[in-house]
Write an enzyme that holds these catalytic residues in place. Structure first.
Site, PDB file in Angstrom:
ATOM      1  N   ASP A 247       2.551   2.425   1.651  1.00  0.00           N
ATOM      2  CA  ASP A 247       2.904   1.768   2.913  1.00  0.00           C
ATOM      3  C   ASP A 247       3.770   2.705   3.753  1.00  0.00           C
ATOM      4  OD1 ASP A 247       3.107  -1.432   3.871  1.00  0.00           O
ATOM      5  OD2 ASP A 247       4.736  -0.177   4.617  1.00  0.00           O
TER       6      ASP A 247
ATOM      7  N   HIS B 269       9.067  -5.438   0.132  1.00  0.00           N
ATOM      8  CA  HIS B 269      10.466  -5.453   0.582  1.00  0.00           C
ATOM      9  C   HIS B 269      11.287  -6.551  -0.097  1.00  0.00           C
ATOM     10  CE1 HIS B 269       9.635  -2.420   3.519  1.00  0.00           C
ATOM     11  NE2 HIS B 269       8.838  -3.181   4.235  1.00  0.00           N
TER      12      HIS B 269
ATOM     13  N   HIS C 133       6.393   1.983   5.297  1.00  0.00           N
ATOM     14  CA  HIS C 133       7.794   1.653   5.049  1.00  0.00           C
ATOM     15  C   HIS C 133       8.112   1.817   3.558  1.00  0.00           C
ATOM     16  CE1 HIS C 133       6.657  -0.840   8.624  1.00  0.00           C
ATOM     17  NE2 HIS C 133       7.775  -0.297   9.082  1.00  0.00           N
TER      18      HIS C 133
ATOM     19  N   ASP D 225      -0.443   0.653   7.150  1.00  0.00           N
ATOM     20  CA  ASP D 225       0.296   0.832   8.396  1.00  0.00           C
ATOM     21  C   ASP D 225       0.746   2.271   8.618  1.00  0.00           C
ATOM     22  OD1 ASP D 225       1.934   0.491   6.220  1.00  0.00           O
ATOM     23  OD2 ASP D 225       3.177  -1.069   7.113  1.00  0.00           O
TER      24      ASP D 225
END
Length: 338
Positions: free
Chosen positions: A193, A158, A195, A282
């Site tokens: 991931d 990120h 996200h 995740d």
């Protein structure tokens, strides 16, 4: 499989995480390291420490202004009367082309996208060694290793060129990809991931020498919200070199594997000769973020499909938060790598 880790990554111990107007303990806790080490060792990984390659490979991705901020902001913050124990922004610029303030508070708002990336006394040290671990992993791959696992924590996908966010400070996967590119290879980054890897996308969005591919929960109602749509394909020279595959919340193994087939076809079409896997775990059905519903065997199938391309892999740890299944999920993924 060779693996890289530095124990100084435990030094970042964030105490603050805000979601939906409430403050919680941060899910990005040092306990993640203990569980990830257990999973990697169960899969037969042999750990070694990173080599310190200095700031150069990090500065190839991140601006000097941002690196100076990360290195100095904590002591500056502590000079503020009655300052809190962590650097947490409380104001953000309307546009990042606005004024760059001298104030520590103003610079925190400029360089920290959200409240999920508090900076403590040892955050820079932990992030530095997390990045150095990724650099060493890339160097081993460039030197002839076929697969290397990098336990990088704090994670990185990120983080933009000059912006922290979502638990991330230095973009380890991007740093590894750039290191591989500089060695003469043609890298693709495959982000699995839950996200979207918005920082990674932003870093390479206008470039055609690194392919970025991300499979993730649909951001319309899921972090990072503002990035990750299928229409985001790159710009300028990078047009067509970014592929987003947003998935409906709750997607399980079958739906995920179909999307992964699309991702792998794009990597082949790009002519990549090495893959950086931004290895978030995740997406698991029991992960605290509850975005997707991949099973533990699903992670092994995912790794086997990626390995089917026959390309060297550097696996850089991203998300995957504290749950009873975290170690097993990593062991399953690593067990699928061939």
């Amino acid at each position: 499989m060779k693996a890289i880790f530095d124990d100084r990554q435990r030094l970042h111990d964030p105490q603050h995480f805000m979601a939906n107007g409430k403050t919680y303990p941060s899910p990005e806790a040092p306990e993640r390291i203990t569980r990830l080490l257990a999973g990697a060792q169960a899969a037969g990984c042999r750990f070694q420490p990173p080599v310190d390659a200095g700031l150069g490979p990090i500065a190839a991705i991140h601006s000097a202004e941002y690196l100076q901020f990360l290195r100095t902001i904590y002591p500056r913050w502590q000079r503020i009367p009655d300052a809190g124990p962590e650097v947490i922004p409380n104001i953000h610029p309307g546009a990042r082309s606005d004024n760059y303030p001298r104030s520590a508070v103003g610079q925190a708002g400029y360089h920290q996208a959200d409240t999920a990336c508090p900076i403590g006394a040892r955050t820079w040290e932990a992030a530095y060694w997390s990045a150095q671990s990724a650099i060493t992993g890339a160097d081993l791959l460039a030197g002839g290793e076929h697969a290397v696992y990098v336990l990088s924590r704090p994670p990185g996908h990120h983080a933009f060129t000059d912006l922290a966010g979502g638990f991330c400070f230095l973009n380890n996967s991007a740093i590894a990809a750039e290191r591989l590119r500089a060695s003469g290879l043609r890298p693709a980054i495959l982000d699995v991931d839950v996200h979207h890897g918005n920082g990674t996308q932003g870093i390479f969005y206008a470039r055609d020498d690194v392919l970025t591919v991300s499979l993730h929960a649909d951001p319309d109602r899921f972090y990072p919200f503002f990035w990750g749509g299928a229409q985001e394909r790159g710009q300028g020279r990078g047009m067509g070199c970014n592929l987003n595959l947003p998935l409906p919340r709750g997607t399980g193994d079958d739906g995920y594997m179909k999307a992964l087939d699309t991702a792998l076809a794009r990597i082949e079409a790009f002519g990549a000769d090495v893959i950086v896997i931004a290895l978030g775990l995740d997406a698991h059905v029991d992960d605290p973020f509850k975005g997707l519903a991949i099973t533990t065997p699903g992670f092994q199938a995912m790794a086997a499909a990626i390995s089917g391309l026959g390309l060297p892999l550097v696996l850089v740890q991203e998300g995957g938060y504290v749950s009873d299944a975290l170690a097993d999920n990593l062991a399953a993924f690593l067990g699928g790598v061939s």
